[in-house]
Design a protein around this motif. Structure first.
Motif, short mmCIF file in Angstrom:
data_model
loop_
_atom_site.label_atom_id
_atom_site.label_comp_id
_atom_site.label_asym_id
_atom_site.label_seq_id
_atom_site.Cartn_x
_atom_site.Cartn_y
_atom_site.Cartn_z
N ASP A 105 0.86 -1.18 0.00
CA ASP A 105 0.00 0.00 0.00
C ASP A 105 0.89 1.23 0.00
OD1 ASP A 105 -2.46 -1.32 0.09
OD2 ASP A 105 -2.35 -1.52 2.28
N PHE A 106 0.57 2.21 -0.83
CA PHE A 106 1.34 3.44 -0.89
C PHE A 106 0.56 4.52 -0.16
CE2 PHE A 106 2.55 7.50 -2.76
CZ PHE A 106 3.91 7.45 -2.58
N ASP A 107 1.06 4.92 1.00
CA ASP A 107 0.45 5.97 1.80
C ASP A 107 1.53 6.98 2.14
OD1 ASP A 107 -0.76 7.64 3.62
OD2 ASP A 107 -1.45 6.04 4.95
N PRO A 108 1.70 8.04 1.30
CA PRO A 108 2.80 8.99 1.53
C PRO A 108 2.72 9.69 2.88
CG PRO A 108 1.32 9.78 -0.19
CD PRO A 108 0.90 8.38 0.12
N THR A 109 1.53 9.90 3.40
CA THR A 109 1.38 10.55 4.70
C THR A 109 1.98 9.69 5.80
OG1 THR A 109 -0.61 11.65 3.92
CG2 THR A 109 -0.27 11.59 6.30
N ALA A 110 1.68 8.39 5.77
CA ALA A 110 2.22 7.48 6.79
C ALA A 110 3.73 7.33 6.64
CB ALA A 110 1.54 6.12 6.69
N ILE A 111 4.20 7.22 5.40
CA ILE A 111 5.64 7.09 5.15
C ILE A 111 6.37 8.32 5.69
CG2 ILE A 111 7.43 7.05 3.36
CD1 ILE A 111 5.43 5.36 1.68
N THR A 155 6.38 8.45 9.67
CA THR A 155 7.33 7.49 10.24
C THR A 155 8.76 7.93 9.98
OG1 THR A 155 5.74 5.69 9.98
CG2 THR A 155 8.06 5.07 10.23
N SER A 197 9.05 10.27 -4.31
CA SER A 197 8.28 9.08 -4.68
C SER A 197 7.22 9.47 -5.68
CB SER A 197 7.64 8.45 -3.45
OG SER A 197 6.67 9.33 -2.91
N LYS A 245 4.64 6.95 -6.48
CA LYS A 245 3.72 5.83 -6.31
C LYS A 245 4.23 4.54 -6.94
CE LYS A 245 -0.48 8.55 -5.95
NZ LYS A 245 -1.85 8.69 -6.40
N ARG A 258 7.79 -2.95 1.54
CA ARG A 258 7.28 -2.03 0.51
C ARG A 258 8.30 -1.80 -0.60
NH1 ARG A 258 5.46 2.57 4.65
NH2 ARG A 258 7.52 1.96 5.37
N HIS A 265 6.56 14.91 -3.19
CA HIS A 265 5.54 14.01 -3.74
C HIS A 265 4.56 14.84 -4.54
CE1 HIS A 265 2.78 10.73 -4.21
NE2 HIS A 265 1.82 11.45 -3.66
#
Length: 131
Positions: free
Chosen positions: A15-21, A24, A40, A42, A68, A92
């Motif tokens: 799963d690509f979730d730039p906010t979570a990446i 973290t 990134s 996607k 990932r 992004h």
């Protein structure tokens, strides 16, 4: 201080979730004194990491172990006297945003980087965005 630059592909099942990446990465990097730039689109990641050698190597080891990422290629490993990327950033481009403005933002973020590293980021963004 160590600077690593790598490229990788997003695993098809990830799963690509730039906010979570970003959240973290910011927390880990702040804790470890690491800065850099992550681009990134996607499908691929291009990242520079800078900081204390042991912490950068540990971060890269975590990245290599992250499901990932696949097809990780280390493009550059160099010792730098000063941080070339300043504070942590993540570039992004959201759908519908201006490609030229995005490329200009990447140029701003890489302005102090080694010319070869800067060219790697600018070329990667242009190719990936079809500019």
């Amino acid at each position: 201080m160590l600077q690593l630059v790598y490229v990788s592909s997003l695993s098809p099942q990830a799963d690509f979730d730039p906010t979570a990446i970003l959240a973290t990465s910011r927390a880990n990097n702040r804790r470890d004194g690491i800065t850099g730039l992550l681009y990134s689109d996607k499908a691929r990641f291009l990242q520079a990491l800078e900081g204390p050698e042991a912490e950068v190597e540990a971060a890269f080891a975590r990245i290599k172990g992250d499901a990932r990422h696949r097809a990780i290629v280390l493009l550059s490993r160099r010792t730098v006297d000063t941080r070339e990327f300043g504070d942590w950033e993540m570039a992004h481009r959201m759908p519908g945003t201006d490609a030229d403005r995005f490329i200009e933002r990447v140029r701003e973020l890489t302005a102090n980087a080694d010319p070869n590293v800067r060219a790697t980021f600018e070329g990667f963004v242009k190719v990936r965005d079809g500019a």
